[in-house]
Design a protein around this motif. Sequence first.
Motif, mmCIF file in Angstrom:
data_model
loop_
_atom_site.group_PDB
_atom_site.id
_atom_site.type_symbol
_atom_site.label_atom_id
_atom_site.label_comp_id
_atom_site.label_asym_id
_atom_site.label_seq_id
_atom_site.Cartn_x
_atom_site.Cartn_y
_atom_site.Cartn_z
ATOM 1 N N PHE A 1 0.644 6.374 -3.322
ATOM 2 C CA PHE A 1 0.404 6.371 -1.842
ATOM 3 C C PHE A 1 -0.969 6.615 -1.451
ATOM 4 O O PHE A 1 -1.700 7.619 -1.657
ATOM 5 C CB PHE A 1 1.367 7.495 -1.139
ATOM 6 C CG PHE A 1 1.299 7.467 0.528
ATOM 7 C CD1 PHE A 1 1.611 6.456 1.092
ATOM 8 C CD2 PHE A 1 0.635 8.393 0.898
ATOM 9 C CE1 PHE A 1 1.604 6.529 2.508
ATOM 10 C CE2 PHE A 1 0.541 8.844 2.459
ATOM 11 C CZ PHE A 1 1.000 7.624 3.245
ATOM 12 N N ASN A 2 -1.371 5.413 -0.645
ATOM 13 C CA ASN A 2 -2.723 5.494 -0.202
ATOM 14 C C ASN A 2 -2.663 5.918 1.271
ATOM 15 O O ASN A 2 -2.401 5.174 2.145
ATOM 16 C CB ASN A 2 -3.367 3.988 -0.214
ATOM 17 C CG ASN A 2 -4.909 3.926 -0.030
ATOM 18 O OD1 ASN A 2 -5.370 4.762 1.023
ATOM 19 N ND2 ASN A 2 -5.605 3.098 -0.499
ATOM 20 N N PRO A 3 -3.012 7.142 1.647
ATOM 21 C CA PRO A 3 -2.981 7.625 2.967
ATOM 22 C C PRO A 3 -3.955 7.027 4.025
ATOM 23 O O PRO A 3 -3.943 7.642 5.224
ATOM 24 C CB PRO A 3 -3.031 9.388 2.855
ATOM 25 C CG PRO A 3 -3.715 9.155 1.687
ATOM 26 C CD PRO A 3 -3.721 8.122 0.862
ATOM 27 N N ALA A 4 -4.847 6.416 3.553
ATOM 28 C CA ALA A 4 -5.734 5.795 4.625
ATOM 29 C C ALA A 4 -6.819 4.886 3.648
ATOM 30 O O ALA A 4 -7.036 5.208 2.729
ATOM 31 C CB ALA A 4 -6.944 7.034 5.019
ATOM 32 N N GLY A 5 -7.046 3.908 4.668
ATOM 33 C CA GLY A 5 -8.084 2.781 3.955
ATOM 34 C C GLY A 5 -7.936 1.755 4.937
ATOM 35 O O GLY A 5 -6.993 1.402 6.035
ATOM 36 N N GLU A 6 -8.694 0.655 4.720
ATOM 37 C CA GLU A 6 -8.839 -0.517 5.530
ATOM 38 C C GLU A 6 -7.382 -1.286 5.289
ATOM 39 O O GLU A 6 -7.161 -1.548 4.319
ATOM 40 C CB GLU A 6 -9.710 -1.607 4.859
ATOM 41 C CG GLU A 6 -11.296 -1.326 5.351
ATOM 42 C CD GLU A 6 -12.267 -2.616 5.074
ATOM 43 O OE1 GLU A 6 -12.601 -3.083 5.806
ATOM 44 O OE2 GLU A 6 -12.459 -2.355 3.626
ATOM 45 N N ALA A 7 -6.682 -1.528 6.381
ATOM 46 C CA ALA A 7 -5.457 -1.855 6.173
ATOM 47 C C ALA A 7 -5.345 -3.465 5.782
ATOM 48 O O ALA A 7 -4.379 -3.478 4.982
ATOM 49 C CB ALA A 7 -4.648 -1.855 7.820
ATOM 50 N N ALA A 8 -6.288 -3.766 5.878
ATOM 51 C CA ALA A 8 -6.123 -5.390 5.396
ATOM 52 C C ALA A 8 -6.589 -5.379 3.970
ATOM 53 O O ALA A 8 -5.987 -6.178 3.189
ATOM 54 C CB ALA A 8 -7.460 -6.296 6.095
ATOM 55 N N ALA A 9 -7.287 -4.599 3.548
ATOM 56 C CA ALA A 9 -7.852 -4.362 1.892
ATOM 57 C C ALA A 9 -6.581 -3.899 1.314
ATOM 58 O O ALA A 9 -6.141 -4.235 0.177
ATOM 59 C CB ALA A 9 -9.244 -3.464 1.881
ATOM 60 N N ASN A 10 -5.825 -2.966 1.956
ATOM 61 C CA ASN A 10 -4.614 -2.528 1.376
ATOM 62 C C ASN A 10 -3.561 -3.767 1.118
ATOM 63 O O ASN A 10 -3.121 -3.759 0.256
ATOM 64 C CB ASN A 10 -4.066 -1.409 1.979
ATOM 65 C CG ASN A 10 -4.881 -0.009 2.148
ATOM 66 O OD1 ASN A 10 -5.819 0.040 1.120
ATOM 67 N ND2 ASN A 10 -5.017 0.879 2.921
ATOM 68 N N ALA A 11 -3.566 -4.256 2.389
ATOM 69 C CA ALA A 11 -2.366 -5.370 2.116
ATOM 70 C C ALA A 11 -2.704 -6.301 1.122
ATOM 71 O O ALA A 11 -1.834 -6.995 0.435
ATOM 72 C CB ALA A 11 -2.249 -6.008 3.707
ATOM 73 N N HIS A 12 -4.230 -6.677 1.087
ATOM 74 C CA HIS A 12 -4.416 -7.720 0.042
ATOM 75 C C HIS A 12 -4.355 -7.251 -1.453
ATOM 76 O O HIS A 12 -3.632 -7.800 -2.152
ATOM 77 C CB HIS A 12 -6.138 -7.952 0.123
ATOM 78 C CG HIS A 12 -6.633 -8.865 -0.724
ATOM 79 N ND1 HIS A 12 -6.186 -10.166 -0.654
ATOM 80 C CD2 HIS A 12 -7.518 -8.974 -1.740
ATOM 81 C CE1 HIS A 12 -7.034 -10.775 -1.528
ATOM 82 N NE2 HIS A 12 -7.698 -9.975 -2.252
ATOM 83 N N TYR A 13 -4.523 -5.975 -1.656
ATOM 84 C CA TYR A 13 -4.237 -5.459 -3.008
ATOM 85 C C TYR A 13 -2.741 -5.667 -3.361
ATOM 86 O O TYR A 13 -2.348 -5.908 -4.528
ATOM 87 C CB TYR A 13 -4.628 -3.922 -3.131
ATOM 88 C CG TYR A 13 -4.158 -3.343 -4.430
ATOM 89 C CD1 TYR A 13 -4.586 -3.652 -5.479
ATOM 90 C CD2 TYR A 13 -2.790 -2.571 -4.284
ATOM 91 C CE1 TYR A 13 -3.981 -3.022 -6.662
ATOM 92 C CE2 TYR A 13 -2.361 -2.010 -5.376
ATOM 93 C CZ TYR A 13 -2.842 -2.090 -6.710
ATOM 94 O OH TYR A 13 -2.422 -1.756 -7.743
ATOM 95 N N VAL A 14 -2.092 -5.063 -2.463
ATOM 96 C CA VAL A 14 -0.356 -5.049 -2.501
ATOM 97 C C VAL A 14 0.203 -6.582 -2.872
ATOM 98 O O VAL A 14 0.935 -6.987 -3.895
ATOM 99 C CB VAL A 14 0.338 -4.478 -1.338
ATOM 100 C CG1 VAL A 14 1.734 -4.913 -1.552
ATOM 101 C CG2 VAL A 14 0.162 -3.050 -1.197
ATOM 102 N N ALA A 15 -0.528 -7.516 -2.217
ATOM 103 C CA ALA A 15 -0.117 -8.940 -2.275
ATOM 104 C C ALA A 15 -0.473 -9.475 -3.948
ATOM 105 O O ALA A 15 0.135 -10.140 -4.376
ATOM 106 C CB ALA A 15 -0.952 -9.774 -1.244
#
Length: 484
Positions: free
Chosen positions: A126-140
């Motif tokens: 669980f990543n509780p904070a970070g750039e939302a776009a970067a997190n979404a990119h990683y998950v994809a």
Amino acid sequence: MRKGVIKPLLFSALLSQSVLAETVLYHNATVIEPATQQQTRDAWLLVADGRIVQTGQGALPNAVTQIDLQQQYVLPGLVDAHLHMTAGPHRVEMRNGQPVLAVTGTPELTQYHALTTLAAGVTTIFNPAGEAAANAHYVAKQQQGAWLGPRMLYAGEVFEPTPIIGGSVYPSTEASWQAEIARQQALGVNVIKLYQGLTQAELAQGIKLAKAAGLKTIAHLDGVSWQYAADLGIDALTHALPTSAELLAEPARTEYLALRKNPYDTRYVYQWFEYVDFDSPALQRLFRTLAEKQIRVDLTATFNELLYHFADSNQLYPEQALSVLHPDVRQSWRANMGMLVYNWTEQDFAAAQQQLPKVLELIRRLYEAGVPLLLGTDAVSSGPFLLREMQLHQQAGLTSWQVLQLTTSDAARHLGLGQEIGQLSAGYAADFIVLADNPLQDLSALQRIQSVVQGGKLHTVASLQNAANPFLPTAGIAANTTTK
């Protein structure tokens, strides 16, 4: 574990289909199941299509591929409940002539840390904070199979008045708060993160608007009391820093506030523990509220320990252990931590170290009260940090079984993945680790993981470490061309 355990209908059908397709049988192992506190020798797991379809003991079923685990130990994949994997090194940048903290990462850093985290046996974070776009990119990328690494649930940028490039947002009106929450939600965040610089009114607004959007909230608080946030309906709290003066009784409250005249002085991270009384009505009420509302807490006690023992950080985390951090992060890691204690005297460190037992007591008190605890590292790669967090919880009085539960089945349940991961049973994702030694006898066995199976795919630790090498600075152009 009963011999040949299998869920009826659905998985018997899956098994009959998968025999014709690819099935992998992992056998000759001791399976450790923290959820039920059971060890099963001479056990096996049958895996197909990324899931465990059958478990048993003794006689082996048919399978296309058989892997002899040579009497090693099998444990569910670990969960790091507080990992900022997409962040970069903390640094200062100039914006409009003013110095501003920046934490933006890069694809190279993220992939390196994803690989070293997976190599440490952490299959979910669980990543509780970070750039939302970067997190979404990683998950994809991770879900597509393009990037190896743990599955990730995540929040986006924190709501906080202090500007942090790649880390914070601070809307000025309720409408702009709603717009920012909607933006983050569109990028797949599971939780909205509310930070320590917010006022009580802003915290209340954040919780209200997040709930209206159908999202949960997590908070890193300081001046605002955990009790206030709990009464408002916060879903999770983080760090062993419930350092609000409101939780202290007089005269301790007044004395503590007198020490906090400088908001940038970090001595409060130990001074609050000098004054707190865990048996006071305020703390007992807090423990009851957290337990009754099942508000989860990850305490990241390694942060307290590292600050209190900063002069000994080389012993706690020697350079070899820090290879889990990309060199761009590693070279500034100790310096960034040191900045937090730059004005501490020898007397401060001595006083702080005397409070570490009370930090551990907080862990024990919360656990015994029935508060959901999750374990996290507040790092960018789990590695030695998660193991140390587990050891600190054990020092607080939890058993090895209990600590392993917190990092497997309990974490899965409190993150909403209780039917997906965290157990070695039919129907669950085939996420598990293979160890040479028994972690129940010594948690340091987690330093000797041999293989990691995630989504049914087997990776040796050596292969994951080798896969991280192209993202090192010496790889030069190769590192850049592989991440586009």
